[in-house]
Write an enzyme that holds these catalytic residues in place. Structure first.
Site, PDB file in Angstrom:
ATOM      1  N   LYS A 287      48.352   8.486  88.355  1.00 35.21           N
ATOM      2  CA  LYS A 287      49.109   9.709  88.657  1.00 35.21           C
ATOM      3  C   LYS A 287      49.008   9.996  90.147  1.00 35.21           C
ATOM      4  O   LYS A 287      47.917  10.136  90.690  1.00 35.21           O
ATOM      5  CB  LYS A 287      48.535  10.889  87.866  1.00 35.21           C
ATOM      6  CG  LYS A 287      49.079  12.263  88.308  1.00 35.21           C
ATOM      7  CD  LYS A 287      48.461  13.428  87.524  1.00 35.21           C
ATOM      8  CE  LYS A 287      48.903  14.785  88.080  1.00 35.21           C
ATOM      9  NZ  LYS A 287      48.274  15.939  87.395  1.00 35.21           N
TER      10      LYS A 287
ATOM     11  N   ASP B 163      50.422  19.618  93.861  1.00 34.85           N
ATOM     12  CA  ASP B 163      50.775  20.256  92.593  1.00 34.85           C
ATOM     13  C   ASP B 163      50.685  21.774  92.715  1.00 34.85           C
ATOM     14  O   ASP B 163      49.609  22.354  92.587  1.00 34.85           O
ATOM     15  CB  ASP B 163      49.846  19.735  91.483  1.00 34.85           C
ATOM     16  CG  ASP B 163      50.187  20.336  90.117  1.00 34.85           C
ATOM     17  OD1 ASP B 163      51.266  20.935  89.991  1.00 34.85           O
ATOM     18  OD2 ASP B 163      49.368  20.171  89.183  1.00 34.85           O
TER      19      ASP B 163
ATOM     20  N   LYS C  17      50.949  27.952  90.025  1.00 34.06           N
ATOM     21  CA  LYS C  17      49.503  28.150  89.940  1.00 34.06           C
ATOM     22  C   LYS C  17      49.122  29.398  90.738  1.00 34.06           C
ATOM     23  O   LYS C  17      49.808  29.757  91.686  1.00 34.06           O
ATOM     24  CB  LYS C  17      48.775  26.943  90.551  1.00 34.06           C
ATOM     25  CG  LYS C  17      48.769  25.709  89.700  1.00 34.06           C
ATOM     26  CD  LYS C  17      47.973  24.601  90.386  1.00 34.06           C
ATOM     27  CE  LYS C  17      48.016  23.305  89.582  1.00 34.06           C
ATOM     28  NZ  LYS C  17      47.349  23.396  88.278  1.00 34.06           N
TER      29      LYS C  17
ATOM     30  N   ASP D 169      53.688  23.012  84.988  1.00 38.94           N
ATOM     31  CA  ASP D 169      52.407  22.618  85.558  1.00 38.94           C
ATOM     32  C   ASP D 169      51.752  21.477  84.768  1.00 38.94           C
ATOM     33  O   ASP D 169      50.791  20.881  85.227  1.00 38.94           O
ATOM     34  CB  ASP D 169      51.477  23.842  85.610  1.00 38.94           C
ATOM     35  CG  ASP D 169      50.297  23.643  86.548  1.00 38.94           C
ATOM     36  OD1 ASP D 169      50.321  22.654  87.318  1.00 38.94           O
ATOM     37  OD2 ASP D 169      49.365  24.467  86.511  1.00 38.94           O
TER      38      ASP D 169
ATOM     39  N   GLU E 292      52.667  18.525  84.554  1.00 38.12           N
ATOM     40  CA  GLU E 292      53.610  17.549  85.119  1.00 38.12           C
ATOM     41  C   GLU E 292      53.057  16.132  85.149  1.00 38.12           C
ATOM     42  O   GLU E 292      53.813  15.166  85.125  1.00 38.12           O
ATOM     43  CB  GLU E 292      54.003  17.979  86.547  1.00 38.12           C
ATOM     44  CG  GLU E 292      53.048  17.559  87.674  1.00 38.12           C
ATOM     45  CD  GLU E 292      51.636  18.143  87.577  1.00 38.12           C
ATOM     46  OE1 GLU E 292      51.475  19.173  86.902  1.00 38.12           O
ATOM     47  OE2 GLU E 292      50.715  17.562  88.167  1.00 38.12           O
TER      48      GLU E 292
ATOM     49  N   ARG F  30      51.487  14.342  83.021  1.00 34.85           N
ATOM     50  CA  ARG F  30      51.787  13.540  81.830  1.00 34.85           C
ATOM     51  C   ARG F  30      53.228  13.022  81.856  1.00 34.85           C
ATOM     52  O   ARG F  30      53.518  11.959  81.317  1.00 34.85           O
ATOM     53  CB  ARG F  30      51.462  14.348  80.568  1.00 34.85           C
ATOM     54  CG  ARG F  30      52.188  15.649  80.452  1.00 34.85           C
ATOM     55  CD  ARG F  30      51.527  16.621  79.466  1.00 34.85           C
ATOM     56  NE  ARG F  30      50.298  17.219  80.004  1.00 34.85           N
ATOM     57  CZ  ARG F  30      49.518  18.053  79.308  1.00 34.85           C
ATOM     58  NH1 ARG F  30      49.792  18.357  78.064  1.00 34.85           N
ATOM     59  NH2 ARG F  30      48.432  18.553  79.873  1.00 34.85           N
TER      60      ARG F  30
HETATM   61  N1  BES Z   1      46.614  18.691  88.308  1.00 32.90           N
HETATM   62  C1  BES Z   1      46.357  19.584  87.242  1.00 32.90           C
HETATM   63  C2  BES Z   1      44.992  19.383  86.612  1.00 32.90           C
HETATM   64  C3  BES Z   1      43.797  19.732  87.454  1.00 32.90           C
HETATM   65  C4  BES Z   1      43.320  21.020  87.492  1.00 32.90           C
HETATM   66  C5  BES Z   1      43.134  18.753  88.158  1.00 32.90           C
HETATM   67  C6  BES Z   1      42.206  21.319  88.247  1.00 32.90           C
HETATM   68  C7  BES Z   1      42.024  19.053  88.911  1.00 32.90           C
HETATM   69  C8  BES Z   1      41.568  20.342  88.967  1.00 32.90           C
HETATM   70  C9  BES Z   1      47.412  19.417  86.155  1.00 32.90           C
HETATM   71  O1  BES Z   1      48.659  19.017  86.585  1.00 32.90           O
HETATM   72  C10 BES Z   1      47.558  20.721  85.494  1.00 32.90           C
HETATM   73  O2  BES Z   1      47.992  21.643  86.125  1.00 32.90           O
HETATM   74  N2  BES Z   1      47.223  20.793  84.227  1.00 32.90           N
HETATM   75  C11 BES Z   1      47.301  21.990  83.482  1.00 32.90           C
HETATM   76  C12 BES Z   1      47.863  21.640  82.115  1.00 32.90           C
HETATM   77  C13 BES Z   1      48.231  22.816  81.279  1.00 32.90           C
HETATM   78  C14 BES Z   1      49.409  23.546  81.897  1.00 32.90           C
HETATM   79  C15 BES Z   1      48.551  22.326  79.902  1.00 32.90           C
HETATM   80  C16 BES Z   1      45.911  22.594  83.354  1.00 32.90           C
HETATM   81  O3  BES Z   1      44.957  21.859  83.206  1.00 32.90           O
HETATM   82  O4  BES Z   1      45.810  23.807  83.432  1.00 32.90           O
HETATM   83 ZN    ZN Z   2      48.763  17.996  88.348  1.00 34.28          ZN
HETATM   84 MN    MN Z   3      49.872  20.668  87.163  1.00 38.32          MN
END
Ligand code: BES
Ligand code: ZN
Ligand code: MN
Length: 503
Positions: free
Chosen positions: A267, A272, A279, A349, A351, A353
């Site tokens: 990835k 992000d 966020k 968010d 994204e 996946r």
């Molecule tokens: N890049 C983030 C995951 C992340 C969060 C990595 C903190 C490192 C530190 C990912 O894209 C994300 O935002 N995931 C969300 C998924 C949710 C919306 C289902 C998350 O983990 O909150």
């Molecule tokens: Zn992300």
């Molecule tokens: Mn994200």
């Protein structure tokens, strides 16, 4: 300044800053005794007088030599218990040595190694040096003053004396190939997101890997559109900087009979923001590390090429910037992925996946690898579960897990097996499309349901592991002046896994 590490032939006249090693509860080695003698017993007496110095792993004691001596300082480095000293412990000791004396003002340091029961001296020397080098990593690209004149002189060279310098050098060079991949991965994660974006990142990969005989193909947004990679394109739609897919091939095994093809996927969300599902502002800068999975993948490919590994690897990374704009994808959108499966976007968010889905499809349909491992900073839930310490690893094959567990133990990059379950796959089925990008039941088990989503894009019978490196890709430093930094996590464990099992 780069650190030069060499393995000269045993020098009879030690001078400058000398490091000698000692095992816990042991007396000085023959080599260290020589130095002690040259200093009229200063070293032995310091060890006796300092009751807190026990020779524990990574413990250090530094003394200044009298002015008339050619030796300036002597550092005694503890190696812990002699019976369980191994390559990882040697690296740990090397790292702690740098932390203690790397910035103490010596321009060069001579490390005198000694015999141990459990690990050959020539290997111990190589691993000590590698640990030292890994710890000496420094990222100063954005500092306008690099070698400030006011500072003490910087360390430029480490000389390591071992029982067999040529063998130590060969062992070190092999480790150093992997370290160069780790450093590159760290640099990429540490680079600011205004400099590292899909196109600039793709070009950097091409410039770095092509000279190492890795074939590099870059798919731009037009090609991705033609292919039908609707998932990665949706993620990148909100950004001026359009997505790229980069395909790297290292064919070290050539047409060797029985050689397997290993597939790596990463990835690479270069920033992000969360997109329309924005966020919160606090700490958002950390999301520049959301390309950590791709960095581990390209770092591994570099390490394999530099160590000339006799293996065949195909690696694909998906690069996109997740931004909110009038052109961004939205919650409610239904996009058609490269596989043909439709995805209902419930949260922009989630994204990563989507980016991975198209990369996983492309690698399977075009390159048919025998095994696939993907790496991604995929979920905050993974960090909640295992912090910065362990990388949650979802594996659909017990044999593959055994191999990974072994490489994890050998390299110190900690993996922890996480469960895959049809329950989570079902959680990701949509009522209006084929799948949705949020679990029906909400946030519980977020790392597991994310893996369940990816599983929808893995064809039957394909061996696969998914490593969620959300926590391990980066750390907050214990030093307030170095707030956050990329670890390069994944390069060492993947390189070990590939070379130990498929070479
Ligand atoms: N890049 C983030 C995951 C992340 C969060 C990595 C903190 C490192 C530190 C990912 O894209 C994300 O935002 N995931 C969300 C998924 C949710 C919306 C289902 C998350 O983990 O909150
Ligand atoms: Zn992300
Ligand atoms: Mn994200």
């Amino acid at each position: 300044m780069t650190l030069r590490i060499t393995f000269p032939k045993a020098d009879t006249t030690p001078k400058g800053h000398i490091v000698v090693t000692v095992f816990e509860g042991d007396t000085l080695s023959t080599a260290a005794k020589k130095i002690d003698k040259a200093l009229d017993g200063l070293v032995a007496s310091a060890m006796k007088k300092d009751k807190s110095f026990k020779g524990k792993l990574g413990q250090v004691l530094t003394l200044y030599a009298p002015e008339k001596s050619k030796i300036d300082r002597v550092t005694i480095l503890g190696l812990g218990k002699t019976d369980d000293f191994d390559s990882l412990k040697a690296e740990e000791a090397g790292g702690k040595l740098f932390a203690a004396i790397g910035k103490a003002g010596s321009k060069d340091i001579m490390l005198v190694t000694e015999k141990s029961k459990a690990l050959k001296n020539e290997l111990a020397a190589a691993h000590l040096a590698n640990g030292f080098s890994l710890r000496a990593y420094n990222f100063d690209r954005y500092k306008s003053k690099k070698d400030s004149k006011d500072d003490a002189p910087k360390l430029a060279a480490l000389k390591v004396l071992s029982s067999h310098p040529a063998n130590s050098k060969a062992a070190f060079d092999a480790l150093d190939s992997v370290t160069s991949g780790t450093f590159w991965a760290r640099d990429l994660v540490n680079t600011a997101p205004n400099d590292l974006y899909p196109d600039s990142y793709a070009k950097q990969i091409r410039d770095e890997l092509k000279p190492l005989d890795v074939s590099v193909e870059i798919l731009d947004e037009k090609k991705l559109e033609k292919m039908g990679a609707g998932a990665i394109l949706a993620v990148g739609k909100g950004s001026e900087r359009q997505p790229r897919m980069v395909i790297m091939r290292w064919n070290g095994a050539g047409k060797k009979k029985g050689a397997k093809t290993i597939g790596l996927v990463g990835k690479g969300v270069t920033f992000d923001t969360g997109g329309i599902s924005l966020k919160p502002g606090a700490g958002m800068d950390e999301m520049k590390m959301d390309m950590g999975g791709s960095a581990a993948v390209v770092g591994t490919v570099k390490a394999l090429a530099k160590s000339n590994a006799k293996v065949n690897v195909v690696a694909i990374i998906g690069l996109a910037e997740n931004m909110p704009s009038s052109n961004a994808y939205r919650p409610g959108d239904i996009v058609t992925s490269l596989s043909g499966k439709t995805i209902e976007v419930l949260n922009t968010d989630a994204e990563g996946r989507l980016v991975l889905a198209d990369c996983l499809t492309h690698i399977q349909s075009k390159y048919k690898p025998d095994i696939i491992i993907d790496l991604a900073t995929l979920t905050g839930a993974m960090m909640v579960a295992l912090a910065h310490e362990y990388c949650g690893t979802f594996v659909n094959n017990d044999e593959l897990w055994k191999q990974l567990e072994k490489s994890s133990a050998g390299t110190g990059e900690k993996l922890w097996r996480m469960p895959l379950d049809d329950v989570w796959k079902k959680e990701m089925e949509s009522t209006v499309a084929d799948v949705q990008n949020l679990a029906k039941s909400g946030r519980w088990g977020g790392a597991c349901t994310a893996a369940g989503f990816l599983e929808h894009f893995i064809e039957d019978g394909v061996e696969w592991a998914h490593m969620d490196i959300a926590g391990t890709a980066w750390r907050k430093s214990d030093k307030p002046t170095v707030p956050k930094f990329g670890t390069g996590f994944g390069v060492r464990v993947l390189h070990d896994w590939i070379t130990q099992n498929y070479q």
